[in-house]
Design a protein around this motif. Structure first.
Motif, PDB file in Angstrom:
ATOM      1  N   LEU A   1     -33.385 -25.698  25.806  1.00 38.53           N
ATOM      2  CA  LEU A   1     -34.527 -24.939  25.960  1.00 38.53           C
ATOM      3  C   LEU A   1     -35.326 -26.636  25.865  1.00 38.53           C
ATOM      4  CD1 LEU A   1     -34.390 -23.056  22.052  1.00 38.53           C
ATOM      5  CD2 LEU A   1     -35.998 -22.651  24.337  1.00 38.53           C
ATOM      6  N   SER A   2     -34.669 -26.809  25.507  1.00 38.50           N
ATOM      7  CA  SER A   2     -35.127 -28.483  25.900  1.00 38.50           C
ATOM      8  C   SER A   2     -35.121 -29.093  27.081  1.00 38.50           C
ATOM      9  CB  SER A   2     -34.099 -29.573  25.273  1.00 38.50           C
ATOM     10  OG  SER A   2     -33.808 -29.680  23.869  1.00 38.50           O
ATOM     11  N   GLU A   3     -34.694 -28.712  28.011  1.00 35.92           N
ATOM     12  CA  GLU A   3     -35.442 -28.622  29.432  1.00 35.92           C
ATOM     13  C   GLU A   3     -36.003 -27.347  29.911  1.00 35.92           C
ATOM     14  OE1 GLU A   3     -32.291 -28.530  33.730  1.00 35.92           O
ATOM     15  OE2 GLU A   3     -31.533 -28.798  32.043  1.00 35.92           O
ATOM     16  N   TRP A   4     -36.039 -26.348  29.404  1.00 30.37           N
ATOM     17  CA  TRP A   4     -37.296 -25.330  30.711  1.00 30.37           C
ATOM     18  C   TRP A   4     -37.848 -24.581  29.464  1.00 30.37           C
ATOM     19  CZ3 TRP A   4     -35.900 -25.838  35.629  1.00 30.37           C
ATOM     20  CH2 TRP A   4     -34.644 -26.247  35.595  1.00 30.37           C
ATOM     21  N   SER A   5     -38.756 -25.537  28.242  1.00 26.15           N
ATOM     22  CA  SER A   5     -38.990 -24.866  27.775  1.00 26.15           C
ATOM     23  C   SER A   5     -41.157 -24.346  27.918  1.00 26.15           C
ATOM     24  CB  SER A   5     -39.541 -25.907  26.054  1.00 26.15           C
ATOM     25  OG  SER A   5     -39.762 -26.687  26.969  1.00 26.15           O
ATOM     26  N   GLU A   6     -41.345 -25.541  28.585  1.00 24.57           N
ATOM     27  CA  GLU A   6     -42.516 -25.254  29.651  1.00 24.57           C
ATOM     28  C   GLU A   6     -42.087 -24.261  30.466  1.00 24.57           C
ATOM     29  OE1 GLU A   6     -43.631 -28.711  31.459  1.00 24.57           O
ATOM     30  OE2 GLU A   6     -43.647 -29.891  29.442  1.00 24.57           O
ATOM     31  N   GLU A   7     -41.161 -23.957  31.764  1.00 26.59           N
ATOM     32  CA  GLU A   7     -41.017 -23.160  31.890  1.00 26.59           C
ATOM     33  C   GLU A   7     -41.195 -21.590  30.885  1.00 26.59           C
ATOM     34  OE1 GLU A   7     -39.691 -27.137  34.235  1.00 26.59           O
ATOM     35  OE2 GLU A   7     -39.469 -26.005  32.314  1.00 26.59           O
ATOM     36  N   LEU A   8     -40.424 -21.309  30.470  1.00 29.04           N
ATOM     37  CA  LEU A   8     -40.021 -20.247  30.156  1.00 29.04           C
ATOM     38  C   LEU A   8     -41.695 -19.989  29.112  1.00 29.04           C
ATOM     39  CD1 LEU A   8     -36.662 -20.744  28.743  1.00 29.04           C
ATOM     40  CD2 LEU A   8     -37.073 -19.086  30.203  1.00 29.04           C
ATOM     41  N   THR A   9     -42.442 -20.624  28.712  1.00 28.75           N
ATOM     42  CA  THR A   9     -43.951 -20.965  28.144  1.00 28.75           C
ATOM     43  C   THR A   9     -44.296 -19.997  29.180  1.00 28.75           C
ATOM     44  OG1 THR A   9     -43.313 -22.513  26.261  1.00 28.75           O
ATOM     45  CG2 THR A   9     -45.518 -21.126  26.966  1.00 28.75           C
ATOM     46  N   GLU A  10     -44.577 -20.270  30.360  1.00 26.45           N
ATOM     47  CA  GLU A  10     -45.142 -19.875  30.985  1.00 26.45           C
ATOM     48  C   GLU A  10     -45.312 -18.657  31.802  1.00 26.45           C
ATOM     49  OE1 GLU A  10     -47.950 -20.346  34.264  1.00 26.45           O
ATOM     50  OE2 GLU A  10     -46.730 -22.301  33.210  1.00 26.45           O
ATOM     51  N   ILE A  11     -43.483 -18.550  32.326  1.00 26.79           N
ATOM     52  CA  ILE A  11     -42.998 -17.282  32.408  1.00 26.79           C
ATOM     53  C   ILE A  11     -43.698 -15.974  31.242  1.00 26.79           C
ATOM     54  CG2 ILE A  11     -40.591 -15.761  32.872  1.00 26.79           C
ATOM     55  CD1 ILE A  11     -39.323 -17.509  33.905  1.00 26.79           C
TER      56      ILE A  11
END
Length: 867
Positions: free
Chosen positions: A766-776
């Protein structure tokens, strides 16, 4: 030469695997040299269908009887020379060695081969052969069957339906033995010899040799295997066959084939054994067993001779669950006996004990014609204590029928009042206050009215076999007074419905109102609009509404519904909750119930069996209030599955088209329902009360919300529809709210904090990919809303993905495995827009794989080269 044993026992593992189990046991002994307890524990662990330590130890004794193992001075098993030979030659490799071991240590194995050499035979026929050749009197088939199964485990015989025949290997072995001197086809039961073993029959026994505090029982023991094995068995502790009440020293009277034929003394308390260890039992069932020592009686106590004596009041002594009833022998397995009955059967038979007439009350049936007088009219204002002078002469001055009953009546005798047509019911109880005497120039008896009786009809009375020989039933109640014996009087009173326990009524009253409910959000869930959501749930429940949670997949509807139901069970008004998932196949049979075959009547009778909804309101223990949670309600055809319940959900009562003793009714109760109604409901097992504290919680996908409009208004208005949606992923400046998925630095709450609290390992992805996951999530939600649970699943998937893989591989795989299934049914232009949006964003994904998988999974062609 080694003395051969008569009785052989089985080994666990299946009837065709005895020899293989023996080989396993020898291997364990050779490796571990166990003591008796260790060997028994190995049996119990290896073969979990066995449960008795004693029976498991018996398997060790079998090794000794076969000569394969022996106990040394160290109190441990060790293999003998024969045991080592058997261990080194598995049964499938050396059948001859195992067969020779059986024939050297047990009678009858070679006899079976000689018999089957003549012709295939049934187990019963083989038992008869063993009885004749070896001078036995085995009534049961089990010693023959055990031997056949040992031979089956060696491949020497096979069983075809009810016949046993030699295999080709068995034919070869049988050639080594001479033919039998008898033709087994001519063998009949008359060839079977009388018993030559066991205790000699006894005529009379002085029961003073038994302890003063022993209890006497009667056993209906038709099972010959039990008698031969000196034990009793029962599959449960139901009161008609409860062996756990027996104590060592108790005396049993054994009845079979029309007479008392033996007695025994209980040797031990009941213990549990596997059915595999008992003759003729179900291998998969655990039984209670009690060991006994059976002693035959001679002469046999014929039932026609003993029954009248055992029925005498001075012999029966008002004992309940007694062995003899009005028609003959009680059908129960284990019945009660009195010491007087045991003394007659064991000590004085055939001489009858002298009759004694203890002082006792008599019992009478008084018939009242309601056109002349009714019992209720003689009651005082408080419903009791009134009196009636019951004349012994009719209006023409003639003695009433059965006048001698008037003459026998005396103070203290008990009376049932029967009211004739049109009522035709037992309506009251009374007591004789004064015997036959004169009042105002006529003769009669005075009877005090004691209390009313409700619910014992003529049909109820005539349906009871124990009353069919009673005087009033035989004469269709045509007469003024009849004498009853005590058992008849008690049988009549037993038909009166039990008054409901006051606690049961109060328990139902406690469920008529639901305190104000407070709701919290379950651990592991986060809702961006939590305050609005909890307020709506609380308002709906406290307003008496049922709830349907709607929203797209993955928003937490199901977990929220079950959490609310679980919270409700913390209130006294809610007993529990039930959870189920609706299906398209649901009918009223699944939700309400229907007629099913009665197992006790071998399917010859249909009984109504309540199902899902009705089970929320009542079971065998009484009324209850269990909330119902239905997941995916939209899957069911609502009209077909729940049409009969529309009125109930609208707060009305309804009578269903089913019957048991009475019509099946669903009664909707109000908070102020009075005690009389509650008492009637508690007393009626066919009434299912829906209290104001009951709720139905359901979930429904937004994608299928069109099915809502098929519901009637009456149905819909009983529900509050609470939307459990997805958060707005853009802020007021049209920026993505990536902080929703980023672990917070402080005590703020978001999706990430809820998930990490449950699974700390998710903090890193979550710390590493929160922005990408939100985008998806945002790109998908533009065309089809998916809930945070699906994003949560993606995070867990990424956290467990091979750490050596490139980030784009993990993210691409997460999209294919978790997002693509949610795109089923979406129009292709929308599917395309989602994939194009993800590929054109800053999310590191393998675009070629996304398009390839879209073509394979969704049937969406890759048109990038055409643009």
């Amino acid at each position: 030469m080694t003395e051969k044993h008569d009785s052989i026992i089985t080994l666990p593992g299946g009837v065709e695997n005895y020899a293989e189990t023996l080989h396993q046991a020898l291997s364990f002994v050779e490796t571990e040299s166990p003591n008796r307890e260790e060997f028994a524990n190995w049996i119990l662990e290896t073969f979990p269908q066995m449960s008795s330590q004693g029976s498991a130890e018996d398997k060790g004794r079998l090794l000794g009887r076969m000569g394969a193992a022996e106990i040394h001075d160290d109190d441990r098993f060790h293999l003998t020379e024969l045991g080592n030979q058997l261990l080194n030659n598995p049964p499938q490799e050396n059948v001859d060695l195992y067969f020779e071991t059986l024939t050297n240590h047990y009678i009858g194995f070679e006899t079976l081969l000689q018999a089957l050499k003549q012709q295939p035979a049934s187990i019963e026929k083989l038992r008869d052969v063993l009885n004749v050749i070896h001078d036995k009197d085995w009534e049961s088939i089990y010693q023959a069957e055990y031997r056949v199964n040992w031979l089956r485990s060696l491949g020497i015989v096979e069983k075809d339906q009810d016949k046993v025949r030699l295999t080709s290997r068995g034919q070869e072995i049988s050639e080594e033995y001479p033919p039998l001197e008898i033709d087994i086809s001519d063998l009949s039961k008359s060839s079977i010899r009388a018993p030559t073993d066991g205790p000699d029959p006894q005529s009379n026994i002085d029961i003073k040799e038994f302890d003063d505090d022993v209890t006497y029982y009667w056993v209906n023991q038709s099972n010959a295997a039990e008698r031969e094995g000196n034990y009793l068995r029962s599959s449960d502790t139901y009161y008609t066959r409860d062996l756990t009440k027996l104590n060592p020293g108790d005396v049993l009277i054994h009845y079979w084939d029309g007479g008392v034929r033996a007695y025994s003394v209980v040797q031990n308390e009941a213990y549990e054994v596997s059915g595999e260890e008992l003759d003729g039992a179900d291998d998969d069932v655990t039984y209670w067993r009690v060991d006994i020592d059976l002693h035959p009686l001679d002469p046999i106590r014929d039932i026609e001779t003993i029954a009248p004596v055992l029925r005498r009041d001075d012999i029966k002594q008002d004992r309940e669950k007694y062995a003899i009833n009005a028609t003959g022998v009680q059908s129960w397995y284990l019945c009660n006996l009195t010491p007087a009955a045991a003394e007659y059967l064991l000590s004085t038979y055939p001489d009858e004990p002298g009759k004694t007439e203890p002082d006792k009350d008599r019992y009478f049936w008084v018939t009242a014609n309601p056109e002349i007088w009714a019992p209720e009219n003689i009651a005082d204002s408080d419903g009791e204590g009134g009196r009636v002078f019951f004349e012994a002469y009719n209006s023409r001055g003639n003695k009433r029928r059965i006048y001698d009953a008037f003459e026998r009546a005396s103070p203290g005798d008990e009376v049932v009042f029967y009211e004739s047509a049109p009522t035709q019911e037992i309506v009251a109880l009374g007591t004789v206050e004064q015997e036959l005497h004169e009042e105002d120039g006529t003769t009669g008896i005075t009877i005090r009215y004691d209390r009313p009786v409700d619910g014992i009809s003529w049909n109820d009375l005539t349906a009871v076999g124990d009353l069919e020989d009673s005087a009033p039933i035989r004469q269709n109640a045509r007469g003024s007074i009849f004498e009853l014996d005590q058992s008849e009087y008690e049988t009549i009173l037993a038909l009166e419905p039990e008054p409901p326990d006051r606690e049961d009524i109060e328990r139902l009253r406690d469920r008529l109102s639901l305190p104000s409910i407070s709701i919290s959000i379950p651990d592991g869930l986060y809702f961006d609009d939590e305050t609005r959501l909890t307020r709506e749930i609380e308002a709906a429940l406290n307003a008496g509404k049922h709830i349907i949670f709607t929203g797209p997949p993955g928003t937490g509807k199901t977990k929220l519904a079950t959490h609310v139901a679980k919270l409700a069970t913390g209130y006294d008004a809610v007993d529990d909750y039930r959870f189920t998932t609706a299906t398209a196949d649901w009918t009223a049979f699944d939700t309400i119930g229907g007629y099913v075959p009665n197992r006790d009547k071998h399917g010859q009778e249909l009984l109504f069996e309540p199902r899902l909804f009705l089970q929320c309101f009542r079971d065998a223990t009484g009324v209850k209030n269990e909330w119902l949670v239905i997941d995916e309600l939209n899957r069911a055809d609502i009209d077909k599955a729940m049409g009969q319940l529309f009125s109930v959900l609208s707060g009305d009562s309804t009578e269903l088209p089913y019957e048991r003793d009475d019509a099946i009714e669903v009664e909707s109760l109000a908070a102020d329902t009075d005690d009389d109604v509650l008492e009637a409901i508690v007393s009626s097992p066919d009434t299912f009360p829906v209290t104001p504290a009951w709720r139905l919680l359901a979930t429904m996908n937004t994608y299928d919300k069109a099915s809502l409009y098929e519901l009637s208004y009456a149905f819909m208005r009983r529900f509050a529809f609470i939307h459990v949606g997805v958060p707005n992923l853009e802020d007021t400046d049209s920026e993505l709210r990536t902080q929703l998925l980023a672990p917070p630095d402080d005590d703020d709450e978001n999706y990430a904090s809820a998930w990490v609290e449950q699974s700390p390992a998710l903090e890193s992805p979550l710390s590493e990919w929160s922005e990408e996951l939100t985008e998806i999530w945002y790109r998908v939600n533009e065309e089809r809303a998916i809930g945070p649970a699906i994003v949560h699943d993606m995070v867990r998937y990424i956290a467990n993905y091979d750490g050596r893989a490139q980030p784009e591989e993990a993210l691409t795989s997460a999209i294919v495995t978790h997002v693509y299934p949610q795109l089923e049914g979406l129009r292709q232009e929308k599917q395309r827009k989602i994939i194009e949006g993800i590929c054109s964003s800053d999310v590191p994904v393998d675009a070629d794989r996304l398009w390839y998988q879209a073509a394979d999974f969704l049937g969406l062609p890759d048109t990038r080269d055409n643009e």
